[in-house]
Design a protein around this motif. Structure first.
Motif, PDB file in Angstrom:
ATOM      1  N   LYS B 157      47.645 -53.498 -20.777  1.00 49.47           N
ATOM      2  CA  LYS B 157      48.514 -52.454 -21.344  1.00 49.47           C
ATOM      3  C   LYS B 157      48.774 -52.636 -22.836  1.00 49.47           C
ATOM      4  O   LYS B 157      48.869 -51.652 -23.570  1.00 49.47           O
ATOM      5  CB  LYS B 157      49.859 -52.473 -20.604  1.00 49.47           C
ATOM      6  CG  LYS B 157      49.775 -51.985 -19.160  1.00 49.47           C
ATOM      7  CD  LYS B 157      49.415 -50.524 -19.111  1.00 49.47           C
ATOM      8  CE  LYS B 157      49.800 -49.869 -17.803  1.00 49.47           C
ATOM      9  NZ  LYS B 157      49.657 -48.406 -17.917  1.00 49.47           N
ATOM     10  N   ALA B 158      48.981 -53.881 -23.261  1.00 47.21           N
ATOM     11  CA  ALA B 158      49.347 -54.095 -24.669  1.00 47.21           C
ATOM     12  C   ALA B 158      48.953 -55.504 -25.107  1.00 47.21           C
ATOM     13  O   ALA B 158      49.027 -56.449 -24.324  1.00 47.21           O
ATOM     14  CB  ALA B 158      50.847 -53.889 -24.863  1.00 47.21           C
ATOM     15  N   LEU B 240      47.624 -50.363 -26.069  1.00 46.49           N
ATOM     16  CA  LEU B 240      48.117 -50.391 -27.433  1.00 46.49           C
ATOM     17  C   LEU B 240      48.052 -51.819 -27.950  1.00 46.49           C
ATOM     18  O   LEU B 240      48.446 -52.760 -27.244  1.00 46.49           O
ATOM     19  CB  LEU B 240      49.577 -49.937 -27.353  1.00 46.49           C
ATOM     20  CG  LEU B 240      50.203 -49.293 -28.544  1.00 46.49           C
ATOM     21  CD1 LEU B 240      51.242 -48.295 -28.068  1.00 46.49           C
ATOM     22  CD2 LEU B 240      50.838 -50.362 -29.386  1.00 46.49           C
ATOM     23  N   SER B 256      49.680 -62.448 -27.359  1.00 42.15           N
ATOM     24  CA  SER B 256      50.439 -62.015 -26.176  1.00 42.15           C
ATOM     25  C   SER B 256      49.652 -60.877 -25.552  1.00 42.15           C
ATOM     26  O   SER B 256      49.337 -59.906 -26.238  1.00 42.15           O
ATOM     27  CB  SER B 256      51.808 -61.467 -26.560  1.00 42.15           C
ATOM     28  OG  SER B 256      52.511 -62.371 -27.361  1.00 42.15           O
ATOM     29  N   LEU B 258      49.708 -58.247 -22.373  1.00 42.88           N
ATOM     30  CA  LEU B 258      50.572 -57.708 -21.328  1.00 42.88           C
ATOM     31  C   LEU B 258      49.764 -56.808 -20.400  1.00 42.88           C
ATOM     32  O   LEU B 258      49.067 -55.905 -20.859  1.00 42.88           O
ATOM     33  CB  LEU B 258      51.697 -56.907 -21.987  1.00 42.88           C
ATOM     34  CG  LEU B 258      52.751 -56.270 -21.077  1.00 42.88           C
ATOM     35  CD1 LEU B 258      53.504 -57.325 -20.272  1.00 42.88           C
ATOM     36  CD2 LEU B 258      53.735 -55.458 -21.923  1.00 42.88           C
ATOM     37  N   GLY B 259      49.862 -57.087 -19.119  1.00 46.20           N
ATOM     38  CA  GLY B 259      49.184 -56.266 -18.120  1.00 46.20           C
ATOM     39  C   GLY B 259      50.177 -55.703 -17.127  1.00 46.20           C
ATOM     40  O   GLY B 259      51.358 -56.056 -17.127  1.00 46.20           O
ATOM     41  N   GLU B 260      49.652 -54.839 -16.284  1.00 45.76           N
ATOM     42  CA  GLU B 260      50.477 -54.211 -15.260  1.00 45.76           C
ATOM     43  C   GLU B 260      51.210 -55.267 -14.415  1.00 45.76           C
ATOM     44  O   GLU B 260      52.395 -55.132 -14.131  1.00 45.76           O
ATOM     45  CB  GLU B 260      49.532 -53.406 -14.362  1.00 45.76           C
ATOM     46  CG  GLU B 260      50.121 -52.215 -13.729  1.00 45.76           C
ATOM     47  CD  GLU B 260      49.055 -51.470 -12.922  1.00 45.76           C
ATOM     48  OE1 GLU B 260      47.847 -51.723 -13.122  1.00 45.76           O
ATOM     49  OE2 GLU B 260      49.449 -50.643 -12.090  1.00 45.76           O
ATOM     50  N   ASN B 261      50.484 -56.306 -14.023  1.00 44.42           N
ATOM     51  CA  ASN B 261      51.063 -57.312 -13.117  1.00 44.42           C
ATOM     52  C   ASN B 261      51.189 -58.692 -13.737  1.00 44.42           C
ATOM     53  O   ASN B 261      51.555 -59.644 -13.029  1.00 44.42           O
ATOM     54  CB  ASN B 261      50.186 -57.463 -11.862  1.00 44.42           C
ATOM     55  CG  ASN B 261      49.897 -56.137 -11.209  1.00 44.42           C
ATOM     56  OD1 ASN B 261      50.764 -55.263 -11.183  1.00 44.42           O
ATOM     57  ND2 ASN B 261      48.696 -55.962 -10.700  1.00 44.42           N
ATOM     58  N   GLY B 262      50.846 -58.844 -14.995  1.00 36.63           N
ATOM     59  CA  GLY B 262      50.854 -60.186 -15.562  1.00 36.63           C
ATOM     60  C   GLY B 262      51.066 -60.189 -17.060  1.00 36.63           C
ATOM     61  O   GLY B 262      51.032 -59.143 -17.724  1.00 36.63           O
ATOM     62  N   PHE B 263      51.301 -61.387 -17.587  1.00 38.97           N
ATOM     63  CA  PHE B 263      51.520 -61.571 -19.025  1.00 38.97           C
ATOM     64  C   PHE B 263      50.936 -62.922 -19.404  1.00 38.97           C
ATOM     65  O   PHE B 263      51.227 -63.927 -18.752  1.00 38.97           O
ATOM     66  CB  PHE B 263      53.016 -61.523 -19.338  1.00 38.97           C
ATOM     67  CG  PHE B 263      53.350 -61.712 -20.796  1.00 38.97           C
ATOM     68  CD1 PHE B 263      52.887 -60.805 -21.744  1.00 38.97           C
ATOM     69  CD2 PHE B 263      54.122 -62.786 -21.222  1.00 38.97           C
ATOM     70  CE1 PHE B 263      53.195 -60.969 -23.093  1.00 38.97           C
ATOM     71  CE2 PHE B 263      54.441 -62.956 -22.579  1.00 38.97           C
ATOM     72  CZ  PHE B 263      53.972 -62.034 -23.503  1.00 38.97           C
ATOM     73  N   ASN B 283      52.305 -65.459 -16.600  1.00 34.87           N
ATOM     74  CA  ASN B 283      53.343 -64.944 -15.698  1.00 34.87           C
ATOM     75  C   ASN B 283      52.690 -63.873 -14.836  1.00 34.87           C
ATOM     76  O   ASN B 283      52.074 -62.955 -15.385  1.00 34.87           O
ATOM     77  CB  ASN B 283      54.470 -64.248 -16.465  1.00 34.87           C
ATOM     78  CG  ASN B 283      55.186 -65.137 -17.443  1.00 34.87           C
ATOM     79  OD1 ASN B 283      54.627 -66.113 -17.935  1.00 34.87           O
ATOM     80  ND2 ASN B 283      56.421 -64.797 -17.754  1.00 34.87           N
ATOM     81  N   SER B 284      52.855 -63.972 -13.531  1.00 32.65           N
ATOM     82  CA  SER B 284      52.241 -62.978 -12.651  1.00 32.65           C
ATOM     83  C   SER B 284      53.246 -62.417 -11.671  1.00 32.65           C
ATOM     84  O   SER B 284      53.998 -63.173 -11.058  1.00 32.65           O
ATOM     85  CB  SER B 284      51.090 -63.608 -11.866  1.00 32.65           C
ATOM     86  OG  SER B 284      49.983 -63.780 -12.723  1.00 32.65           O
ATOM     87  N   ASN B 285      53.232 -61.106 -11.546  1.00 30.24           N
ATOM     88  CA  ASN B 285      54.076 -60.433 -10.553  1.00 30.24           C
ATOM     89  C   ASN B 285      55.514 -60.941 -10.629  1.00 30.24           C
ATOM     90  O   ASN B 285      56.162 -61.221  -9.632  1.00 30.24           O
ATOM     91  CB  ASN B 285      53.487 -60.622  -9.153  1.00 30.24           C
ATOM     92  CG  ASN B 285      52.098 -60.014  -9.049  1.00 30.24           C
ATOM     93  OD1 ASN B 285      51.943 -58.804  -9.208  1.00 30.24           O
ATOM     94  ND2 ASN B 285      51.085 -60.836  -8.852  1.00 30.24           N
ATOM     95  N   THR B 286      55.991 -61.039 -11.861  1.00 30.02           N
ATOM     96  CA  THR B 286      57.322 -61.564 -12.129  1.00 30.02           C
ATOM     97  C   THR B 286      58.382 -60.537 -11.755  1.00 30.02           C
ATOM     98  O   THR B 286      58.279 -59.363 -12.119  1.00 30.02           O
ATOM     99  CB  THR B 286      57.447 -61.891 -13.638  1.00 30.02           C
ATOM    100  OG1 THR B 286      56.250 -62.554 -14.059  1.00 30.02           O
ATOM    101  CG2 THR B 286      58.638 -62.771 -13.912  1.00 30.02           C
TER     102      THR B 286
END
Lengths: 365, 365
Positions: B157-158, B240, B256, B258-263, B283-286
């Motif tokens: 996502k970003a 973005l 950094s 950023l994904g739908e389910n993770g960072f 970080n996943s599914n936080t």
């Protein structure tokens, strides 16, 4: 301390939103400072169930309307967790009824509405504060000390913040109040972006940006409510800030603050990963080693413990201000209104930039 | 393995830049794969001193010109750490002399120049690679695996990246080759921004952005060279990316993602804090805990060990490709040219946006 021996501030809660569970707990965590005497919902049963399920004192009253809370002479202050579109009506009415106002964010749909709320609070002499909890964590002033240190941090150059969470599911994206145009028209910008903007203003000593430009692209739901967006903020002194907020990405809560001589990062600024401790990371005067191998010194992990969670410290700070007014006839503390208004002004500018095809918007306070 | 028993690739070094010390060490760290047979400088004494101070084999030749290195039939490949404005001339000449080319970044002043370099390499059948070391750290594919995982990370996502270092001092800002308009006209954008742009492209599987918009403001030195800047990159699929690069801020090296389910975050992507280990954080599914207190699961620290530093792994990869060409008549590996060119295309677009008053620039490959 006079404050320790005086009466606790008596809160009324307006609405049974999920976040009110957390704030109710926070109010009850400092019984010397605050207590709950009433809750109002459109359904008296819902109010009563909420009171029971959240450990309210047995004496707390459950009302079948918000009005009843405002009419209750025992209520000193109200906490308002209603959808944003209802804030103007209920915060203004609360202020007129001489209730101090702890207002959930986003505080208003636009700065015009917020100005009406602030004017009502000012005119009644009641305290106003928005419920941005992280401002009250003891980590926050520690981080501020670091980025204010000329040697360890130096001039502020760039800030980036992310707040996202994954609402996970078509149901939320259609029906949650945070994405209903008639309830929370600002969507992710008002809800998550609020924190990012506050973080940038906080890092900048509440200096406002000169212009704000939304970043292409923005995601909307079918009703046109913002589900994710970003913006860049340009300041008079050349420093640069960017943020990204979303309802469509993993829960992420970042602030990165870059200075001439230092770098600060925090990974859980909105709500700490653990309740009683907050970490942040500080790199100062970092240099590559010989042959550009490794760096010196290593980043420092700073750990700040707290006996009370940040939301309880928020309630405590608000209650202290209320008691000063109630018991000593003090003036209300204006800084919270000013910070809130600046945040809203930037939210509005991002929204305006999105509406105007991503043109830069001059920020007018 | 054929590669293990074949002859090491014989490097010539063109120029005595500081970074050449690090890369020379890297070449000598894998003696089965690579060795140094020559160094050329405009001063033969400088070349000889460099060879002596950097542990070159006694047989290595010191030349008083770059040409002499290219004329030496024992030289298989050259490493070119010259100022960017000299890359076109010397990389093209090297390729014409059938020397494989390991080219320091920024690789060219613009994509037109890079295309001439790549065409020369292609036409001579020599290997081209830019010296972006972090691509070769074993951490990098581990991070890629994570952000490619549909469950743990989901849709991208970003992305945000920062690379800055504090050159610290008026002397650098006036006289270092990285800020001389006739030597490295791209300044911080070419030097530090190169890494940020590469990081964004890497995270995006080398999909190019649709448009690139430089962020207001940019800092320049007196000669008009960029000292700090940022940009936002807009992709076809709505993701973005933003970055910030600077010569005026503390040494900071962040990605950094950023994904739908993770960072994913990494704090030392350009050069790891420690030579033999690389960390990143996933970080996943936080989710927030009950009452939005704390999060679950906690972020995971991932640690990737490496026996060889990333620059040595880069030389090893380059040397393997050279040996395939030399010993087996293989075609050169084109992916490094493609990645390099995409990076340069985005660098150029940021520069164009700055030159055109921060207008969005369409990215054309």
């Amino acid at each position: 301390m006079a404050a320790e021996t005086s009466t606790p501030v008596r809160f009324g809660i307006i609405g049974c939103a999920n976040i009110a569970r957390k704030v109710s707990r926070a109010i009850l965590l400092s019984p010397k400072y605050s207590t709950i005497v009433a809750i109002g919902s459109r359904s008296v049963d819902k109010a009563a169930a909420f009171a029971k399920n959240n450990g309210f004192p047995a004496s707390a009253k459950a009302y079948g309307s918000y009005d009843a809370v405002l009419e209750d002479p025992e209520v000193d202050a109200v906490y308002i967790p209603l959808p944003t579109s209802l804030h103007l009506q209920w915060a203004v009415l609360a202020a007129r009824k001489k209730k101090h106002v702890l207002l959930e964010k986003p505080v208003a749909l636009n700065v015009g509405q917020l100005d009406e709320i602030l004017a009502a609070c000012e005119s009644s002499g009641v305290q106003y504060m928005d419920a941005t909890m992280w401002m009250h964590h003891p980590r926050t002033p520690h981080m501020k000390d670091y980025i204010s240190d000329a040697h360890r941090f130096g001039q502020l150059k760039a800030v980036h913040s992310i707040f996202s969470y994954n609402c996970g599911g078509a149901e939320f994206l259609k029906n949650d109040i945070r994405v209903k145009p008639d309830l929370d028209a600002l969507g992710a910008l008002g809800d998550a972006g609020w924190y990012c903007i506050r973080a940038i203003l906080w890092a900048s000593d509440y200096q406002l940006p000169k212009t704000v430009t939304a970043l292409r692209d923005v995601e909307f739901n079918e009703a046109g409510v913002i589900l994710s967006c970003g913006a860049s903020l340009r300041f008079e002194d050349g420093k640069l800030a960017t943020f990204y907020c979303s309802f469509l990405s993993n829960l992420t809560m970042e602030i990165s603050v870059l200075g001439e001589n230092g770098f600060l990062r925090v990974h859980d600024f909105v709500i700490p990963f653990q309740e009683n401790v907050g970490q942040f990371y500080a790199n100062s005067n970092t240099k590559f080693g010989d042959l550009s191998i490794g760096v010196e010194p290593a980043p420092a992990e700073c750990i700040v413990k707290t006996d009370l969670p940040q939301e309880a410290l928020m309630v405590k700070e608000f209650s202290s201000l209320v008691r000063k007014i109630k018991e000593f006839g003090s003036e209300s503390e204006k800084k919270w209104a000013i910070i809130s208004r600046k945040t809203q002004v930037v939210v509005d500018a991002v929204k305006a930039s999105i509406d105007k095809d991503f043109q830069p918007i001059d920020v007018v306070y």
